[in-house]
Design a protein around this motif. Sequence first.
Motif, PDB file in Angstrom:
ATOM      1  N   GLY A 137     -28.072   5.185 134.549  1.00 25.76           N
ATOM      2  CA  GLY A 137     -28.580   4.578 135.873  1.00 25.76           C
ATOM      3  C   GLY A 137     -27.416   4.303 136.911  1.00 25.76           C
ATOM      4  N   ILE A 138     -26.831   5.530 137.227  1.00 24.27           N
ATOM      5  CA  ILE A 138     -25.805   5.898 137.999  1.00 24.27           C
ATOM      6  C   ILE A 138     -26.167   5.522 139.575  1.00 24.27           C
ATOM      7  CG2 ILE A 138     -24.725   7.581 136.504  1.00 24.27           C
ATOM      8  CD1 ILE A 138     -25.764   9.743 138.036  1.00 24.27           C
ATOM      9  N   VAL A 139     -27.259   5.491 139.982  1.00 26.44           N
ATOM     10  CA  VAL A 139     -27.422   5.541 141.399  1.00 26.44           C
ATOM     11  C   VAL A 139     -28.157   3.999 141.410  1.00 26.44           C
ATOM     12  CG1 VAL A 139     -27.912   7.685 141.759  1.00 26.44           C
ATOM     13  CG2 VAL A 139     -29.904   6.720 141.079  1.00 26.44           C
ATOM     14  N   ARG A 140     -28.529   3.183 140.515  1.00 29.40           N
ATOM     15  CA  ARG A 140     -28.703   1.774 140.620  1.00 29.40           C
ATOM     16  C   ARG A 140     -27.712   1.076 141.209  1.00 29.40           C
ATOM     17  NH1 ARG A 140     -31.747   2.452 135.361  1.00 29.40           N
ATOM     18  NH2 ARG A 140     -30.071   1.312 134.341  1.00 29.40           N
ATOM     19  N   SER A 141     -28.191  -0.347 141.694  1.00 30.30           N
ATOM     20  CA  SER A 141     -27.089  -1.181 142.398  1.00 30.30           C
ATOM     21  C   SER A 141     -26.395  -1.703 141.423  1.00 30.30           C
ATOM     22  CB  SER A 141     -27.852  -2.280 143.064  1.00 30.30           C
ATOM     23  OG  SER A 141     -28.907  -2.990 142.265  1.00 30.30           O
ATOM     24  N   VAL A 142     -25.400  -2.602 141.467  1.00 31.97           N
ATOM     25  CA  VAL A 142     -24.527  -3.404 140.477  1.00 31.97           C
ATOM     26  C   VAL A 142     -25.237  -4.039 139.706  1.00 31.97           C
ATOM     27  CG1 VAL A 142     -22.582  -2.945 141.904  1.00 31.97           C
ATOM     28  CG2 VAL A 142     -23.801  -4.819 142.696  1.00 31.97           C
TER      29      VAL A 142
ATOM     30  N   GLY B 204     -28.047  -3.563 138.675  1.00 35.21           N
ATOM     31  CA  GLY B 204     -29.079  -2.814 137.536  1.00 35.21           C
ATOM     32  C   GLY B 204     -30.443  -2.411 138.365  1.00 35.21           C
ATOM     33  N   THR B 205     -30.615  -2.867 139.515  1.00 31.48           N
ATOM     34  CA  THR B 205     -31.999  -2.808 140.123  1.00 31.48           C
ATOM     35  C   THR B 205     -31.993  -1.704 141.220  1.00 31.48           C
ATOM     36  OG1 THR B 205     -31.592  -4.413 141.757  1.00 31.48           O
ATOM     37  CG2 THR B 205     -32.484  -5.245 139.621  1.00 31.48           C
ATOM     38  N   LEU B 206     -33.082  -1.266 141.765  1.00 32.87           N
ATOM     39  CA  LEU B 206     -32.977  -0.206 142.644  1.00 32.87           C
ATOM     40  C   LEU B 206     -32.905  -0.934 144.014  1.00 32.87           C
ATOM     41  CD1 LEU B 206     -35.974   2.157 141.560  1.00 32.87           C
ATOM     42  CD2 LEU B 206     -33.504   2.439 141.341  1.00 32.87           C
ATOM     43  N   GLU B 207     -33.027  -2.247 144.245  1.00 38.74           N
ATOM     44  CA  GLU B 207     -32.817  -3.114 145.764  1.00 38.74           C
ATOM     45  C   GLU B 207     -31.461  -2.738 146.122  1.00 38.74           C
ATOM     46  OE1 GLU B 207     -33.972  -7.143 147.666  1.00 38.74           O
ATOM     47  OE2 GLU B 207     -34.286  -6.953 145.540  1.00 38.74           O
ATOM     48  N   SER B 208     -31.363  -2.115 147.156  1.00 41.45           N
ATOM     49  CA  SER B 208     -29.974  -2.107 147.932  1.00 41.45           C
ATOM     50  C   SER B 208     -29.011  -1.296 146.992  1.00 41.45           C
ATOM     51  CB  SER B 208     -29.395  -3.407 147.813  1.00 41.45           C
ATOM     52  OG  SER B 208     -30.044  -4.483 148.916  1.00 41.45           O
ATOM     53  N   SER B 209     -29.622  -0.299 146.459  1.00 40.47           N
ATOM     54  CA  SER B 209     -29.048   0.709 145.589  1.00 40.47           C
ATOM     55  C   SER B 209     -28.776   2.040 146.509  1.00 40.47           C
ATOM     56  CB  SER B 209     -29.900   0.907 144.276  1.00 40.47           C
ATOM     57  OG  SER B 209     -31.175   1.639 144.859  1.00 40.47           O
TER      58      SER B 209
ATOM     59  N   GLY C 180     -30.147   6.093 150.479  1.00 41.65           N
ATOM     60  CA  GLY C 180     -30.101   7.284 150.717  1.00 41.65           C
ATOM     61  C   GLY C 180     -31.540   8.009 150.391  1.00 41.65           C
ATOM     62  N   LEU C 181     -32.470   7.205 150.540  1.00 43.21           N
ATOM     63  CA  LEU C 181     -33.867   7.704 150.081  1.00 43.21           C
ATOM     64  C   LEU C 181     -34.043   8.948 151.261  1.00 43.21           C
ATOM     65  CD1 LEU C 181     -36.007   7.828 148.506  1.00 43.21           C
ATOM     66  CD2 LEU C 181     -37.018   6.177 149.855  1.00 43.21           C
TER      67      LEU C 181
END
Length: 236
Positions: A124-129, A131-136, A141-142
């Motif tokens: 999960g190296i590109v998830r937020s702190v 652990g979600t995709l919100e504000s990750s 960088g989508l």
Amino acid sequence: MKNKSYVHPATFFFLLSLGVVICSWVGSSFGWLGVQNLLSADGVRWILRYAEDNYMQSPALSVVCILFFGCGLFVHSGLADAFRRLVSRGRKLSRKQKRALALSGLVFGSYGCIWAFGAWGAWGIVRSVTGTLESSPIADGLLCILSFGLGITGIVYGFAVDNYRKDKDVFRGMAYLLALFAEYFVCLFFVVQFFSALEYSRLLTYWGISDEVTNTLYVLSCISLFFFIKRYTLLR
């Protein structure tokens, strides 16, 4: 297009900007609550000081430039035309083109799997702190991820069918849409100045128009401007 009379978008938004300037002067003269006069000393200083910053810091400018890099390679390499011919079943693809299309599809699929693993895999190296995709990082960088994905597949296809032979061909592909739609960036300057003047004058606040409506109009203006320039470029 040549036989039709129309107002160019740049002229249209320039005239709208002049209208905002006049309305701000009228509003200030008649004491409209909160309206700031763009013809005052402070207003003129604001125009001179922030016209460049408003344009260069516009989200639309950065979004379009980033997408144009990857999409330019996608089109310039011939991949877009090959995909269109495959879907429409028009002119047949050669054996080399079919192999190149399959290879570029494999590269794009592998590229997507890498990012999917980074988002939902064990690391999960590109998830937020949280652990979600919100504000990750992947959400922020989508556009870069999408543009790079389209670009790398275009590069693979271009070299596979010998449309690309050197690195300079790749950079020409990246600049292809920037050159083709150069007029868009001129028009975008006037769009940005119009909405910036509206925000500074506070006319929308006085008229009771919310920021959500303003932002929606701004986005729609940028998008519709692109399709107008596209049609204008292809037909002239």
